[in-house]
Scaffold this motif. Sequence first.
Motif, short mmCIF file in Angstrom:
data_model
loop_
_atom_site.label_atom_id
_atom_site.label_comp_id
_atom_site.label_asym_id
_atom_site.label_seq_id
_atom_site.Cartn_x
_atom_site.Cartn_y
_atom_site.Cartn_z
N ASN A 1 0.62 -1.33 -0.02
CA ASN A 1 0.32 0.58 -0.45
C ASN A 1 0.53 1.28 0.10
OD1 ASN A 1 -2.49 -1.36 0.04
ND2 ASN A 1 -2.56 -1.46 1.80
N VAL A 2 0.06 1.94 -0.80
CA VAL A 2 0.86 3.53 -0.76
C VAL A 2 0.94 4.41 0.56
CG1 VAL A 2 2.23 5.78 -2.23
CG2 VAL A 2 1.61 3.23 -3.32
N TYR A 3 -0.75 4.19 0.47
CA TYR A 3 -2.28 5.51 0.77
C TYR A 3 -3.26 4.97 1.30
CZ TYR A 3 -1.59 10.04 2.78
OH TYR A 3 -2.00 11.05 3.69
N GLU A 4 -3.41 5.18 2.29
CA GLU A 4 -4.99 5.74 2.73
C GLU A 4 -5.51 6.42 3.24
OE1 GLU A 4 -6.40 2.41 5.73
OE2 GLU A 4 -5.29 1.45 5.01
N THR A 5 -6.53 6.44 2.90
CA THR A 5 -6.98 7.97 2.95
C THR A 5 -8.79 7.94 2.81
OG1 THR A 5 -7.58 10.63 3.17
CG2 THR A 5 -7.35 9.03 0.83
N THR B 1 -3.37 1.20 -4.41
CA THR B 1 -1.38 -0.06 -3.58
C THR B 1 -0.89 0.72 -4.67
OG1 THR B 1 -2.80 -0.84 -5.82
CG2 THR B 1 -3.58 -1.74 -3.04
N GLN B 2 0.33 0.14 -4.40
CA GLN B 2 1.47 0.57 -5.32
C GLN B 2 1.65 0.10 -6.71
OE1 GLN B 2 4.60 2.61 -4.00
NE2 GLN B 2 6.32 1.39 -4.29
N LYS B 3 0.89 -1.33 -6.34
CA LYS B 3 0.91 -1.82 -8.48
C LYS B 3 -0.11 -0.26 -9.25
CE LYS B 3 -1.32 -6.06 -10.45
NZ LYS B 3 -1.24 -6.83 -10.71
N TYR B 4 -1.24 -0.38 -8.55
CA TYR B 4 -2.51 0.45 -8.94
C TYR B 4 -1.56 2.17 -9.25
CZ TYR B 4 -6.70 2.86 -10.84
OH TYR B 4 -7.46 3.03 -11.53
N TRP B 5 -0.70 2.68 -7.95
CA TRP B 5 -0.54 3.75 -8.35
C TRP B 5 0.87 4.36 -9.49
CZ3 TRP B 5 -0.44 8.75 -8.40
CH2 TRP B 5 0.61 9.47 -8.14
#
Length: 82
Positions: free
Chosen positions: A12-16, A27-31
């Motif tokens: 995960n890159v970020y959650e908000t 997610t890192q993959k989707y980013w």
Amino acid sequence: MIRKNIIANKENVYETVSVLGKHIRLTQKYWKYIYENKHDELEHRLDLVILTIENADAVYQKSDDVDVNLYYKKLTAISFAL
């Protein structure tokens, strides 16, 4: 808005929470997919993506997928959708 930066989980890159109150997890993959295939100008601007999700000027439901919302934010001369 509630923000939680996920560092422990490398997936995960970020959650908000979005302006609509929807839980968003990037997610890192989707980013990578976003900046390589949709918005190369955002590769180093995760801050603008988060700003847009949390404080969008407009949110539209995607016409061909009711589970997808498009978040828009006017940023001086730049405008993009996610």
